[in-house]
Design an enzyme around this catalytic site. Structure first.
Site, PDB file in Angstrom:
ATOM      1  N   GLY A   5       0.992  -1.279   0.078  1.00 35.29           N
ATOM      2  CA  GLY A   5      -0.137  -0.007  -0.036  1.00 35.29           C
ATOM      3  C   GLY A   5       0.710   1.380   0.104  1.00 35.29           C
TER       4      GLY A   5
ATOM      5  N   GLY B 233       0.774   5.421   1.310  1.00 33.16           N
ATOM      6  CA  GLY B 233       0.094   6.297   2.223  1.00 33.16           C
ATOM      7  C   GLY B 233       0.726   7.574   1.987  1.00 33.16           C
ATOM      8  N   GLY B 234       0.271   8.525   3.035  1.00 30.01           N
ATOM      9  CA  GLY B 234       0.676  10.011   2.890  1.00 30.01           C
ATOM     10  C   GLY B 234       2.123  10.139   3.488  1.00 30.01           C
ATOM     11  N   MET B 235       2.658   9.184   4.119  1.00 26.30           N
ATOM     12  CA  MET B 235       3.858   9.228   4.585  1.00 26.30           C
ATOM     13  C   MET B 235       4.939   8.285   4.080  1.00 26.30           C
ATOM     14  SD  MET B 235       3.185   9.308   8.663  1.00 26.30           S
ATOM     15  CE  MET B 235       4.971   9.031   9.276  1.00 26.30           C
TER      16      MET B 235
ATOM     17  N   ASP C 102      -6.434   8.083  14.926  1.00 29.61           N
ATOM     18  CA  ASP C 102      -7.044   7.775  13.518  1.00 29.61           C
ATOM     19  C   ASP C 102      -7.645   6.487  13.762  1.00 29.61           C
ATOM     20  OD1 ASP C 102      -7.618   8.125  11.093  1.00 29.61           O
ATOM     21  OD2 ASP C 102      -5.847   7.413  10.277  1.00 29.61           O
TER      22      ASP C 102
END
Length: 494
Positions: free
Chosen positions: A85, A87-89, A202
């Protein structure tokens, strides 16, 4: 007012990559940092007009397989297999050990090479530190950490092969009881994090995977915040506000407004998670509204109880075939009819959700453990702390817990009532007998006194004349009481 253009650029790129999440962050920062939001809007306009220094914007760098050398000793003894995956990081990869000391696969999370964005680097480092402190069977474990040859940090995490929480429950048509058991395990993991002064911030189904053994695993502490030891709360810094890529549907009101975040924020998210886990719908419907409008609507709205939410949905579904089918599918996934699901949610579960999701943090459960305890108590038919403790409520719980004993008590009670009615009837019967005897005596005396209308001495009156006189008086005087009348006539026998 001075604008931190580095933060503005980070937020602008986030807006490009994930527009909805970016708009949510802008909405939360609009009041506290209007200058920063204005700067982001300027960058956005410049980008749309293809003018300015970002006319050819480069999005936040992503880690691609092509830039990673599988034989890089930075990953020794791990070998990357495939991307799981993005993600933003950064990116997450499935990996295995090269030395084959064990066959268990791992997940390696690698931060994108953001040397020009130190705030994100610090955030990733914080996640690595936090994960190292946490050790719980329902938390994704940190196995290792390091840096690549170019200085890019990474962490090696436990790989959880499975489905996210909602997919796992629905695909197996798990009952509400089983779903509550899974939820309590998640609460246990969150409470462990809170005890280590870590707020997840989150909590959502996508961050909870269920492994092959059916055990939920909470992961992704990239947004976690280490609480200040003094007071147990911390005010978000400007950097934290702008970098807070919250998931709006599960975020607490204080997260939306950029106020102080505490363990109560996770309790709120757990409440939203519980609604979706049991009901199959979130408590609020965004219905195509922008995140900014949705945030404003949430600030002025009260949380509907799950059973009320379902009842409203069923009302709308009467004229909406698609919604009707979805409600039927959700109910079947819980092995209940829509009406039965509404009945199960009504009462304790409604009260638990409403307390967990109070707008004011201090009015919520004091901890995830307290929330879990109320769920446990409702499973055992014990009184919960979120429900007013009336005598009738406690009695109903007692009956639910001890159905066999309650049935026996009911039978004994009915027998006692029957016996009381019988005794009362006998008393009344005795009173009637006494009344008949008194009436008979009175009539006999009266008959002796008036048996001869000529006034002769009663001693000269015959028995037959006396009985005839008594019969006449019985028929005349007791015409309104046929029971006593019949009894006396039988005794007179004339």
């Amino acid at each position: 007012m001075t604008v931190d253009w580095q933060q503005a650029e980070v937020l602008f790129h986030q807006l490009l990559e994930t527009p909805e999440a970016g708009e949510a962050v802008l909405a939360s920062a609009a009041v506290a940092q209007p200058a920063l939001v204005a700067a982001v809007r300027e960058l956005q306009v410049a980008h749309e007009d293809s003018q300015g220094p970002l006319s050819s914007p480069v999005p936040l760098p992503r880690v691609a397989m092509s830039v990673i050398d599988p034989e890089d000793r930075s990953f020794h003894p791990y070998r990357l297999l495939r991307k799981l995956g993005q993600g933003g990081m950064g990116a997450v990869y499935l990996a295995e050990r090269i030395d084959a000391r064990f066959e268990k696969q791992v997940a390696i999370k690698i931060l994108a090479p953001l040397r020009d964005h130190p705030a994100l680097v610090r955030r990733f480092a914080r996640e690595r530190t936090l994960l190292a402190k946490l050790e719980h069977p329902n938390l994704c474990r940190l196995l290792d950490a390091g840096e690549m040859s170019d200085g890019t940090p990474y962490v090696v995490l436990e790989y959880v092969a499975g489905e996210n929480l909602l997919e796992h429950c629905d695909s197996r048509r798990l009952s509400l009881t089983t779903r509550l058991d899974l939820f309590r395990q998640i609460c246990s993991a969150v409470h462990h994090a809170h005890q280590n002064l870590v707020v997840h911030r989150d909590i959502k189904p996508g961050n909870i995977m269920v492994d092959a053994e059916g055990r939920p695993k909470l992961m992704d502490f990239g947004l976690a915040k280490l609480l200040a030891e003094a007071g147990g709360e911390t005010q978000l810094s400007a950097e934290s506000q702008t970098l807070l890529a919250l998931t709006p549907e599960y975020a607490s009101p204080e997260q939306w407004s950029g106020e102080a975040v505490s363990t109560a924020s996770d309790v709120y998210s757990l409440g939203i998670l519980l609604v979706e886990l049991l009901l199959g719908f979130r408590p609020f419907d965004r219905a195509g509204a922008s995140w900014a409008d949705f945030a404003r609507r949430l600030r002025g709205a009260s949380m509907p109880a799950p059973s009320v939410r379902l009842r409203r949905l069923r009302t709308v579904a009467a004229s909406d075939r698609r919604l009707q089918l979805r409600i039927a599918t959700v109910s079947r996934a819980r092995r209940l009819s829509p009406r039965a699901l509404e009945r199960r949610l009504r009462g304790d579960l409604d009260h638990i959700v409403l307390r967990a999701c109070r707008t004011t943090p201090k009015e919520r459960y004091a901890s995830a453990a307290q929330l879990s305890e109320d769920v446990r108590r409702t499973q055992l038919h014990l009184p919960i702390t979120a429900q007013p403790a009336s005598s009738l409520y406690r009695l109903s719980k007692l009956v639910r817990r001890h159905k066999a004993v309650a049935t026996l008590v009911l039978i004994v009670g009915l027998l006692a009532v029957a016996l009381l009615v019988s005794l009362t009837s006998q008393v009344r019967h005795s009173d009637a007998t006494r009344d008949r005897a008194v009436a008979l005596a009175g009539l006999l005396i009266d008959g002796v006194q008036h048996s001869d209308p000529l006034g002769r001495d009663p001693r000269d009156v015959t028995a037959s004349a006396f009985l005839l006189r008594a019969r006449e008086m019985v028929e005349l005087e007791l015409v309104d009481d046929p029971v006593i009348q019949l009894g006396l006539l039988n005794r007179i026998g004339v």
